[in-house]
Design an enzyme around this catalytic site. Structure first.
Site, short mmCIF file in Angstrom:
data_model
loop_
_atom_site.label_atom_id
_atom_site.label_comp_id
_atom_site.label_asym_id
_atom_site.label_seq_id
_atom_site.Cartn_x
_atom_site.Cartn_y
_atom_site.Cartn_z
CG ASP A 96 3.87 -18.90 -25.96
OD1 ASP A 96 2.87 -19.13 -25.62
OD2 ASP A 96 4.59 -19.72 -26.87
C1 NOJ Z 1 2.17 -21.86 -25.44
C2 NOJ Z 1 2.65 -22.08 -26.94
O1 NOJ Z 1 4.09 -21.98 -27.26
C3 NOJ Z 1 1.71 -21.60 -27.79
O2 NOJ Z 1 2.12 -22.25 -29.19
C4 NOJ Z 1 0.42 -21.79 -27.65
O3 NOJ Z 1 -0.55 -21.02 -28.49
C5 NOJ Z 1 -0.04 -21.19 -26.24
N1 NOJ Z 1 0.53 -22.02 -25.33
C6 NOJ Z 1 -1.49 -21.23 -25.74
O4 NOJ Z 1 -1.80 -22.47 -25.65
#
Ligand code: NOJ
Length: 737
Positions: A291
């Protein structure tokens, strides 16, 4: 400039690149070779620097200024593995892709990803709402439409579906998943993966899916985001992993690791979950992306001293791509040199990334055709689908005295007061993570109600009360409006940014000012209908007794107020049922239908409130009535390797056609590992005409449907008694020698 672009487009889009390589030489450029051979060949030609860049993801922003576009493109290394692409049009992407194809030694295309969560430009209802439709086919089609919009706009990888089982409404991200139940999450996961990916990833209609957030993110303590989660191996296997296993079996291309620390080992560097389970046991061929910045966040999580150690921990655990963290690009090469990370490990990660690029056909078609937005976005079939899906997500929670639908309400009394903070706040109906959705494309509640009741009722509008705060200056006028009406409909609930990442609330009750408004409107003495738009289950114990009817419309996306207006008028017969329990109060959290049994089931109750939820998982009313027959089994006793059929007849005893969902649960009264009191194993939705009887069937395969899993993920099936259950009907079933 334009001419050059057009020329490049023709060369690269119309004539596939590298369809046939130089004569005599069979390389990765040869599209006729099997993908694994192409991957091997390419890998063999790459330097460490080139390989490591493939394992990083940076961003490319949404910027229409041509001068900035060039600057932005230039600052990103052309050999980067992936970019999160924030623009809605493919031009910027193609510019960047051109650098990757032409300015790098090997011409490896970049993989462009984006959060296409519940739509791209056509915004569909939030995922939590989608699951309340219990219509996997519609959800799959919506994901397919979203995939087409995204792919034609320059995105070939979506960070969706989110399949985190979530049981705490305070957690803002509960809106992004399919509720509290593992089976429901698994079923909608499979539907969405199929919708996104289709049969051919290389077609311009599909994108690669990403299962997230792996794993246990929904167990965040007290709903706080990013925090530690305490998850036993047993719970990991019986609650949090099943949707992921289903998604991998359905062919999901990628997985995103989660932000949470799982009982002392963060998901980002968790060898057990990333390598032993995902890659070794389940044989996942795709790759795992972290993430956002999560590799670096191993430092604040307290397991790495610095970025270099974070990179080493994550790579060794099986985390293939570093999302924007700059840990892999800066440190992997020295880690390999020092022997802290093996060459084999890195090669394996690169192999996984390249494999997807080949599967997506990016080597042959690296560029996105630049067609006008009107041809690729918001197509009529996509908007229609959004509306149909939104209609099916609406849950009629309460309807005392059949106050709904309003058209049948009271002849001659047809003045409706339409009030509440949502009446004109159409942007709030988009929900969070609404990608490129635009507020002005959402049908406002005011407009939808006017259209719906045109010529049938007089509507009096007044916002009356804000979402929160203390400004009650609108109350007096609104109450006067209510007095002039025959019935009052209040559109209350949440703003879109009260849900989503980093959107935690300490309480799931409506803000005090909204509750106070409802109370004062009630005192006017008119029948009161409460319509709710929100991204989480709400605690309604104080307002529920004040309302004659309650309709949960969730955050429907661009159809906005239209579907719910149809429900209010009776044009649409509501068929949604809850995929998540509505507690009475925040204090009951966590409360979910599939809890384990207590040692003293009759005791241990709350002293101040009933211990039952306000609305159970699966609750949802209709304007028609159904009569359920008894469950019939094709046989009462089976051996492990045999199967049987359970059937139940459902008759529509009312005067309207209705779509009814039957939820099939099983219960295992005792087992060597205690099990949930009920477990959903199958559901089916069918349209039933008035007077008609439909048979609902559940094919039971004991090993699949009656077995359980131990703390090491081993499935076991015990002989003895089980129960099959639909609503309050249940029937005994024996597994024999
Ligand atoms: C953080 C988020 O937790 C995740 O769900 C998302 O896909 C990514 N950022 C990319 O934007």
């Amino acid at each position: 400039m334009m001419k050059t672009k057009q020329f490049l487009f023709t060369v690269f889009c119309v004539f596939p690149l590298f369809a046939q390589a130089d004569e005599g030489e069979r390389t990765y450029k040869d599209a006729t070779l099997p993908i694994e051979e192409r991957v091997d060949d390419l890998l063999g030609r790459m330097t460490w620097e080139e390989k490591i860049l493939q394992l990083n993801q940076f961003t490319l922003g949404n910027n229409d200024n041509v001068n900035n576009i060039e600057k932005e493109v230039v600052k990103v290394p052309a050999g980067i593995g992936s970019l999160i692409y924030f623009s809605e049009n493919p031009e910027l992407r193609n510019e960047m892709q051109r650098r990757a194809m032409e300015e790098t030694r090997l011409g490896i295309p970049i993989l462009f990803g984006y959060d296409v969560i519940h739509g791209f430009r056509t915004v569909y209802p939030i995922s939590l709402a989608q699951a309340c439709s219990w219509n996997t086919d519609l959800v799959s089609r919506a994901c397919g439409m979203a995939a087409g919009e995204a792919r034609r706009s320059g995105v070939e990888w979506t960070f969706s579906p989110m399949i985190d089982v979530a049981r705490d409404g305070r957690w803002g991200r509960i809106s992004e998943g399919y509720g509290e139940d593992p089976y429901t999450n698994a079923a909608f996961c499979v539907a969405s993966v199929r919708g996104y990916q289709g049969d051919d990833l290389a077609s311009d209609k599909h994108v690669a899916a990403c299962l997230k957030h792996y794993v246990g993110y929904g167990a965040s303590e007290a709903g706080r985001d990013y925090v530690y989660t305490e998850i036993s191996r047993q719970t990991l296997w019986d609650t949090y992993l099943p949707p992921y296993e289903a998604g991998i079996r359905a062919g999901a291309s990628t997985v995103m690791s989660s932000f949470n620390d799982i009982s002392g080992v963060p998901a980002t560097c968790n060898h057990y979950t990333l390598t032993e389970i995902l890659k070794e046991r389940w044989g996942m061929e795709g790759f795992v992306v972290s993430d956002w910045d999560a590799v670096e966040q191993l430092i604040p999580q307290g397991v790495a001293a610095d970025r270099k150690q974070a990179a080493s921990l994550a790579m060794n655990a099986g985390l293939d791509m570093d999302m924007v963290g700059h840990c892999y690009d800066r440190h992997l090469e020295s880690l390999i040199r020092e022997g802290a990370v093996s060459e084999e490990k890195v090669n394996e990660a690169v192999r996984r990334v390249l494999r997807l690029k080949f599967r997506l056909g990016l080597f042959e078609h690296p560029y996105t055709e630049e067609m006008p937005a009107a041809q690729r976005l918001l197509q009529p079939q996509s908007k229609d689908l959004a509306e149909r899906l939104a209609e099916e997500t609406i849950v009629l929670l309460k309807n005392e005295g059949q106050v709904l639908p309003l058209q049948g309400f009271q002849p001659g009394k047809n003045t409706i007061a339409v009030m509440g903070p949502l009446v004109d706040a159409s942007g709030e109906l988009l929900g969070n993570w609404s990608a490129h959705g635009r507020m002005e494309e959402v049908c406002p509640i005011r407009e939808a109600m006017q259209e719906e009741f045109d010529g049938k009722a007089t509507l009096l509008f007044h916002a009356g009360c804000p979402f929160d705060g203390e400004d009650k200056s609108g109350f007096a006028e609104a109450l006067e409006t209510a007095r002039q009406a025959d019935v009052v409909v209040l559109f209350m609930g949440e703003k879109r940014l009260w849900s989503g990442e980093n959107c935690v609330r300490s309480t799931i009750e409506l803000p005090a000012i909204q509750e106070d408004f409802i109370r004062q409107v009630k005192e006017v003495g008119k029948p009161l209908v409460l319509v709710l738009a929100n991204g989480r289950p709400l605690g309604l114990h104080r307002v529920e007794p004040l309302c004659d009817a309650i309709v949960e419309m969730w955050q429907p996306g661009i159809p906005g107020g239209r579907p719910v207006s149809g429900v209010l008028s009776g044009r649409v017969n509501p068929s949604g049922k809850l995929c998540v329990t509505f507690p009475r109060t925040t204090g009951q959290i966590p409360i979910y239908y599939n809890r384990r049994q207590s040692s003293r089931p009759a005791l241990g109750k709350y002293q101040d409130i009933p211990s039952t939820p306000l609305y159970e998982f699966g609750h949802g009313l209709s304007y028609t009535t159904y009569r359920y027959g008894e469950i019939k089994l094709s046989r009462q006793t089976v051996r492990e390797d045999e199967s049987l059929t359970a059937e139940i007849a459902v008759t529509n005893t009312g005067h309207l056609a209705g779509a009814e969902t039957v939820h099939w649960f099983i219960t295992d009264p005792y087992s060597r590992i205690s099990r949930p009191v009920r477990e959903l194993k199958y559901f089916e939705k069918q349209l039933i005409q008035p007077g008609e009887t439909k048979i609902f069937r559940f094919e039971i395969h004991p090993m699949r449907d009656l077995s359980f899993v131990d703390s090491d993920g081993k499935r076991f099936l015990e002989k003895g008694t089980y129960y099959v259950q639909v609503k309050d009907k249940r029937i005994k079933l024996e597994i024999d020698e």
